[in-house]
Motif scaffolding. Sequence first.
Motif: not given
Length: 201
Positions: A55-56, A58-60, A63, A75, A77
Motif C-alpha cells: 500500500h506504500h 500502490f493504491s490497491g 493499481d 486507474d 476507480d
Amino acid sequence: MTDTPAKPRGRRPGGTDTRGTICEAALLLFSTMGYDKVSLRAIARAADVDPALIHHYFSGKSDLFAQTVLDLPLDADRLVADALAGPRDRIGPAAVAAFLAAYDAPGGGRERFTAMLRSAVAEDIVQRPLSEFMSKEVFGAIAERLGHSDFKLRGQLAVSLVLGMALSRYILRLPALESVSDQVLIEGMGRAMQELLVEDW
C-alpha cells in the motif's frame, strides 16, 4: 575472534529494490493464477515483504495489476467514476470511450494491449488476468454501482464486447473497423454497452 552480525529476522524492509520485488512477485502470481485468485497478502508473502509496504507503493490490487501486467497508469476507480459521471443514458458510450482512451494511453498503451491480445491467441494464461481485471474492476464495477445483482455476468459480457472489437480492429485488422473513427465506435458499441451495463433485462 570477530563476532559475526546476526542475520536480521522478519520480512524484508522497504528499500530501493522493494517495489521491483513486489512487482516481480505480482506479475508471476497474476500470470499463473489469474486476477481474481491473487490477493495482496499472497503477493506480500511471495515478495517476502510486509503487506503494508504494498500500500506504500500502490493504491490497491487493481493499481498493482495495471502497473505490472499492463505496465500502464490505469486507474480503474477513475474509469468507473468517469463512466458514471454523466447522464444515465450515456453510461454505455462513456464506458466504451474510457476503454478506448486507456487503449490509446500515452507511453505505448496500444502496443502493450495489442501485444497481450496477440499472446492470448496462443496462450490462454496471458488473457485471463486481463479479462478478469477488466470485468471485475471496470465493467462489473459499473454494473454493480448501478444496482444490478448479476453484475459479474454483465461485466464479463462487456469485456467480451470490447476485447472482441480490439482483436478485430488491431490484430485481424478488419477494414471497416480499422478505418472507422473512435467516435463512431463509441456511439455504435455504446448502444450495446448501454444494454449490457445499464438496462434491466
